[in-house]
Write an enzyme that holds these catalytic residues in place. Structure first.
Site, PDB file in Angstrom:
ATOM      1  CG  HIS A   1      -1.847   5.356  -2.744  1.00 56.87           C
ATOM      2  ND1 HIS A   1      -1.008   6.686  -1.964  1.00 56.87           N
ATOM      3  CD2 HIS A   1      -1.069   4.608  -2.580  1.00 56.87           C
ATOM      4  CE1 HIS A   1       0.180   6.611  -1.178  1.00 56.87           C
ATOM      5  NE2 HIS A   1       0.516   5.491  -1.904  1.00 56.87           N
TER       6      HIS A   1
ATOM      7  CG  ASP B   1      -3.702   9.524  -1.725  1.00 57.20           C
ATOM      8  OD1 ASP B   1      -3.451   8.415  -1.094  1.00 57.20           O
ATOM      9  OD2 ASP B   1      -2.218   9.665  -1.359  1.00 57.20           O
TER      10      ASP B   1
ATOM     11  CD  GLN C   1       7.986   4.617  -3.637  1.00 67.42           C
ATOM     12  OE1 GLN C   1       9.081   4.828  -3.657  1.00 67.42           O
ATOM     13  NE2 GLN C   1       6.903   4.858  -4.158  1.00 67.42           N
ATOM     14  N   GLY C   2       6.113   1.654   0.717  1.00 64.13           N
ATOM     15  CA  GLY C   2       6.011   1.356   1.456  1.00 64.13           C
ATOM     16  C   GLY C   2       5.452   2.379   3.397  1.00 64.13           C
ATOM     17  CG  ASP C   3       8.104   5.083   4.791  1.00 63.81           C
ATOM     18  OD1 ASP C   3       8.266   4.191   5.666  1.00 63.81           O
ATOM     19  OD2 ASP C   3       9.262   5.939   3.858  1.00 63.81           O
ATOM     20  CB  SER C   4       1.818   5.300   0.896  1.00 61.67           C
ATOM     21  OG  SER C   4       2.637   5.734   0.274  1.00 61.67           O
TER      22      SER C   4
HETATM   23  N1  ARG Z   1       3.242   5.983  -2.831  1.00 64.93           N
HETATM   24  C1  ARG Z   1       4.451   5.773  -1.923  1.00 64.93           C
HETATM   25  C2  ARG Z   1       4.185   4.760  -1.010  1.00 64.93           C
HETATM   26  O1  ARG Z   1       3.107   4.761  -1.167  1.00 64.93           O
HETATM   27  C3  ARG Z   1       5.211   6.858  -1.067  1.00 64.93           C
HETATM   28  C4  ARG Z   1       5.660   7.178  -1.429  1.00 64.93           C
HETATM   29  C5  ARG Z   1       6.795   8.789  -0.365  1.00 64.93           C
HETATM   30  N2  ARG Z   1       7.376   8.844  -1.307  1.00 64.93           N
HETATM   31  C6  ARG Z   1       8.568   9.989  -1.045  1.00 64.93           C
HETATM   32  N3  ARG Z   1       9.369  10.076  -1.734  1.00 64.93           N
HETATM   33  N4  ARG Z   1       7.918  10.715  -0.386  1.00 64.93           N
HETATM   34  O2  ARG Z   1       4.242   3.912   0.122  1.00 64.93           O
END
Ligand code: ARG
Length: 267
Positions: A82, A127, A218-221
């Site tokens: 993603h 993913d 967000q940003g850890d993905s």
């Molecule tokens: N989709 C998010 C990203 O792109 C990561 C989300 C992870 N969320 C969580 N609650 N662990 O950074």
């Protein structure tokens, strides 16, 4: 009536998850007001240095941090599919060997990338993606590869996740220093059970990790979930960050490792 309410909640949950996924992909956050703003606090972690997690990289778009990733070999990085939707390799770069996403270490351009062919943005299955670097990394104390898990850790096993993602859900600021937080593995089966809030949204190619008030965000993905010294997960999605009863959900590396190996070989 109860059935309808449950259906509505599940529909809303899917919508919220989808919104979060889109927001992550854009490197942004879900608009305030649209979602419950709960307090969460790489939520609840501590600042660390790259020597503690030398496989961690920052994947950048047009010079800004967009996602995390893990070093697989001198030329290949593993991240989330993603993170690589509707983007061309020419605007991407990888920073390795630095505690800070915006300075230090080494920066390599991206030669090419491959998303898992079975990645589905609606369900978030598979993913995972691999990136080929234009210039090979020189390994040392701050730049190292991590092995892929070939079997899953047990439910409850100690794990950690790292990254430059937001410190709480809804924040629009990324910390410049790398953060690390300790969690416990939640097996796919347990994560999809009534012990947590996701139900059957958590499917086969996923694994979860949880600890009260601690999570990726967000940003850890794309970044590393490590347990027993091997890469067991890739940060994928979650409902908010560190919300009670909603673990972080990760691409299951043990399940997907053969794909990573052959995709890496294909560059
Ligand atoms: N989709 C998010 C990203 O792109 C990561 C989300 C992870 N969320 C969580 N609650 N662990 O950074």
């Amino acid at each position: 009536m109860i059935k309808m309410a449950t259906h509505w909640i599940l529909t809303m949950l899917k919508f919220v998850i989808l919104l979060s996924a889109v927001a992550c992909a854009l490197g942004g956050t879900v608009p305030e007001g649209l979602l419950p703003q709960l307090d969460g606090r790489i939520v609840g972690g501590t600042a660390t240095t790259i020597s503690s997690v030398p496989w961690q990289i920052s994947l950048q778009r047009n010079g800004g941090h967009s996602c995390g990733g893990s070093i697989y070999s001198t030329k290949v990085v593993v991240t989330a599919a993603h993170c690589l939707q509707s983007v061309s390799a020419s605007v991407l770069q990888v920073r390795a060997g630095s505690t800070y996403w915006n300075s230090g270490g080494v920066v390599s351009r991206v030669a090419a990338f491959r998303n898992h062919e079975g990645y589905n943005p609606n369900t978030m299955v598979n993913d995972i993606a691999v990136i080929s670097l234009s210039s090979p990394l020189e390994f040392g104390s701050t730049i190292k590869a991590i092995s892929l898990a070939s079997s899953n850790p047990e439910n409850g096993a100690a794990a950690s996740v790292s990254g430059w993602g937001t410190l709480y859900y809804g924040s629009s600021t990324l910390p410049s220093q790398l953060q690390l937080v300790e969690l416990n593995i939640v097996s796919q089966k347990n994560c999809a059970s009534s012990a947590y809030g996701y139900g059957n949204s958590v499917t086969d190619s996923m694994i979860c990790a949880y600890s009260a008030d601690k999570d990726a965000c967000q940003g850890d993905s794309g970044g590393p979930l490590v347990s027993g010294g091997v890469l067991v997960g890739v940060v994928s999605w979650g409902y908010g960050c560190a919300y009670p009863n909603y673990p972080g959900v990760y691409a299951d590396v043990a399940d997907l490792h053969s794909w990573v190996e052959s995709a890496a070989d294909s560059f």
